[in-house]
Write an enzyme that holds these catalytic residues in place. Structure first.
Site, PDB file in Angstrom:
ATOM      1  N   GLU A 166      45.074 -28.911  -2.078  1.00  0.00           N
ATOM      2  CA  GLU A 166      46.155 -29.505  -2.866  1.00  0.00           C
ATOM      3  C   GLU A 166      45.837 -29.533  -4.360  1.00  0.00           C
ATOM      4  O   GLU A 166      45.654 -30.609  -4.963  1.00  0.00           O
ATOM      5  CB  GLU A 166      46.462 -30.909  -2.336  1.00  0.00           C
ATOM      6  CG  GLU A 166      46.816 -30.916  -0.856  1.00  0.00           C
ATOM      7  CD  GLU A 166      47.310 -32.263  -0.339  1.00  0.00           C
ATOM      8  OE1 GLU A 166      47.256 -33.251  -1.087  1.00  0.00           O
ATOM      9  OE2 GLU A 166      47.775 -32.312   0.816  1.00  0.00           O
ATOM     10  N   GLU A 364      47.307 -28.829   7.249  1.00  0.00           N
ATOM     11  CA  GLU A 364      47.386 -30.273   7.533  1.00  0.00           C
ATOM     12  C   GLU A 364      48.808 -30.595   7.938  1.00  0.00           C
ATOM     13  O   GLU A 364      49.767 -30.102   7.321  1.00  0.00           O
ATOM     14  CB  GLU A 364      47.071 -31.145   6.305  1.00  0.00           C
ATOM     15  CG  GLU A 364      45.628 -31.245   5.934  1.00  0.00           C
ATOM     16  CD  GLU A 364      45.384 -32.163   4.735  1.00  0.00           C
ATOM     17  OE1 GLU A 364      46.136 -33.149   4.561  1.00  0.00           O
ATOM     18  OE2 GLU A 364      44.447 -31.878   3.982  1.00  0.00           O
TER      19      GLU A 364
HETATM   20  C1  BGP Z   1      46.686 -35.150   2.227  1.00  0.00           C
HETATM   21  C2  BGP Z   1      45.226 -35.067   1.844  1.00  0.00           C
HETATM   22  C3  BGP Z   1      44.321 -35.683   2.851  1.00  0.00           C
HETATM   23  C4  BGP Z   1      44.852 -36.905   3.583  1.00  0.00           C
HETATM   24  C5  BGP Z   1      46.330 -36.812   3.902  1.00  0.00           C
HETATM   25  C6  BGP Z   1      46.962 -38.089   4.379  1.00  0.00           C
HETATM   26  O1  BGP Z   1      47.489 -35.029   1.101  1.00  0.00           O
HETATM   27  O2  BGP Z   1      44.826 -33.724   1.675  1.00  0.00           O
HETATM   28  O3  BGP Z   1      43.080 -35.884   2.232  1.00  0.00           O
HETATM   29  O4  BGP Z   1      44.439 -38.070   3.020  1.00  0.00           O
HETATM   30  O5  BGP Z   1      47.073 -36.360   2.791  1.00  0.00           O
HETATM   31  O6  BGP Z   1      47.373 -38.893   3.310  1.00  0.00           O
HETATM   32  P1  BGP Z   1      46.998 -40.414   3.193  1.00  0.00           P
HETATM   33  O7  BGP Z   1      45.595 -40.475   3.642  1.00  0.00           O
HETATM   34  O8  BGP Z   1      47.149 -40.779   1.762  1.00  0.00           O
HETATM   35  O9  BGP Z   1      47.944 -41.146   4.071  1.00  0.00           O
END
Ligand code: BGP
Length: 460
Positions: A166, A364
């Site tokens: 990201e 993801e």
């Molecule tokens: C993505 C990131 C991850 C992870 C995920 C979930 O954007 O790459 O590292 O954290 O989001 O988001 P959050 O943990 O803020 O709920």
């Protein structure tokens, strides 16, 4: 079988070093911005939980990789911690970190699980952040050196490399809408950081190609597809602007080799252009990746601004559009975001039609839910909502593949419940539940379901 996936489809999960390793100050690791921020700005982290004691992958990687094997994963993404490998970011290599990552990679390979290794997951070494982080052009070269060191040490056993996770986020969350250290609010500085991240990516790709490593190199993008409220010219324009600033600004230099002309024109008009040195555009134009990862969590619903936006800290892209929650949509209330599985199909078609049908995978996708213990029955979280979430997203992905998308795999976020950037352990995403007190892991119902999906290479 109703949804059968292509042969050798990558079924896996994703995590990152800071979110899973723990042992943050151990065995020679240097401090990164999360170690620093979670101590010095502790109130910004839910419950004051620091990055110190994440889910102890550092100590338990062998057992955790066995757990990955137990549910049949054939691929596994994590990142290397820059400040564990090179404590001050640009100096000596920490031999204990080399041993650790060697051991993790060897263990994954020994278990027949393909390691997918990412170099940067939001975790700037503090010593380099003190020099300005990615705002400072010298840090671009420090990153390229770090990347080369990773390839030299681990490149013979890792086939799939990624430069950034990201890449927009460190600029946007660190320098515009402050959620990450250094908590700055300045569009111009964010734009400079973004440009330097693009250059850092290009130089890291160049270093990999120079070493002639067998495998593929790519990047992991966060895509939030934009949907206009209506097809009035005002709403359509608002949607175009949201897409331009938050998707095309990073996707096009990386995937098409140049910044969008419209973006450059607007930044010039508002005097927000970052410093772009001679040669930068050529470097960007000459860099190509082999493989794209896309993280997808939510859509962005956009409408024309109804009132003028106050901009106390200067220019923000939101002056051109407004996000809104569409009435009646399904929401994940734990995270306050819409659940919209059909977007995965739309994303696949954009990759196919706009980005030359580049090989890609879902790097993801997942659902973070708070208070999951309420769904515990006989020690197992009955997360039927997660199974439903996965089924729906996978069914759209399946359709996209049938319609010609070159999608090679699906990685769920995440393997074991992990620490997160502000919410710490509030929202749980894992196939394995983590008991924070005892550090015990227990497989959720969705993990069993995913195991069956992998065994059958699909589902009904
Ligand atoms: C993505 C990131 C991850 C992870 C995920 C979930 O954007 O790459 O590292 O954290 O989001 O988001 P959050 O943990 O803020 O709920």
């Amino acid at each position: 079988m109703k949804y059968r996936f292509p042969e050798n489809f990558w079924w896996g999960t994703a995590t990152s070093a800071t979110q899973s390793e723990g042992h943050q100050a151990g065995d020679g690791k240097g401090e990164n911005i999360w170690d620093y921020a979670s101590h010095h700005f502790n109130e910004r982290f839910l419950g004051g939980v620091t990055a110190d004691d994440t889910s102890t992958f550092y100590q338990n990687y062998r057992e955790d990789i066995q757990r990955a094997k137990d549910i049949g994963l054939n691929s596994f993404r994590t990142s290397i911690s820059w400040s564990r490998l090179i404590p001050d970011g640009d100096g000596e290599i920490n031999p204990q970190a080399v041993d650790f990552y060697n051991a993790v990679i060897d263990e994954l390979n020994a278990q027949g699980i393909e390691p997918f290794i990412n170099l940067y997951h939001f975790d700037m070494p503090m010593a380099l952040q003190e020099k300005g982080g990615f705002e400072n052009r010298e840090v671009v070269d420090a990153f390229a050196r770090y990347a080369r060191i990773c390839y030299e040490h681990f490149g013979d056993r890792v086939r799939y490399w990624f430069t950034f996770n990201e890449p927009l986020i460190p600029a946007e969350a660190g320098y515009l809408h402050p959620r990450h250290y250094p908590y700055v609010t300045s569009f111009r500085r964010a734009a400079q950081v973004l440009h330097h991240i693009v250059l850092a990516h290009c130089k890291a790709v160049a270093a990999w190609r120079e070493l002639n490593i067998a495998g593929q190199i790519g990047i992991i993008m966060d895509v939030i597809p934009v949907y206009p409220r209506s097809d009035t010219p005002e709403d359509l324009h608002a949607a175009e602007m949201a897409d331009l600033f938050y998707t095309r600004s990073i996707n096009e230099p990386i995937l098409l080799g140049r910044y969008p002309d419209e973006l450059i024109a607007i930044l010039k008009e508002y005097d927000q252009l970052p410093v772009i040195q001679p040669g930068d555009c050529e470097l960007i134009a000459n860099t190509r990746i082999d493989l794209l990862g896309i993280n997808y969590y939510r859509p962005r619903r956009v409408k024309a601004r109804e009132t003028l936006l106050e901009e106390p800290h200067g220019f923000v892209p939101e002056r051109f559009f407004e996000e809104y929650i569409m009435p009646g949509r399904r929401m994940n209330t734990s995270r306050g975001i819409e659940i919209y599985p059909a977007a995965l199909y739309d994303i696949a078609m954009v990759v196919k039609d706009r980005y030359g049908n580049l090989p890609w995978f879902v790097s993801e996708n997942g659902i973070g839910i708070s208070d999951e213990e309420q769904f515990m029955v006989n020690g197992q979280v009955q997360d039927d909502y997660r199974i439903e979430f996965l089924q729906e997203h996978l069914s759209y992905l399946h359709q996209a593949i049938a319609d010609g998308s070159n999608c090679l795999g699906y990685h769920m976020w995440t393997f074991i419940d992990c620490w997160s950037w502000q919410n710490a352990y509030k929202n749980r995403y894992g196939f394995y539940r983590l008991d924070l007190e005892t550090q015990q892991r227990s497989l959720k119902k969705s993990g069993l379901w995913f195991k069956a999906v992998i065994e059958n290479n699909g589902f009904e």
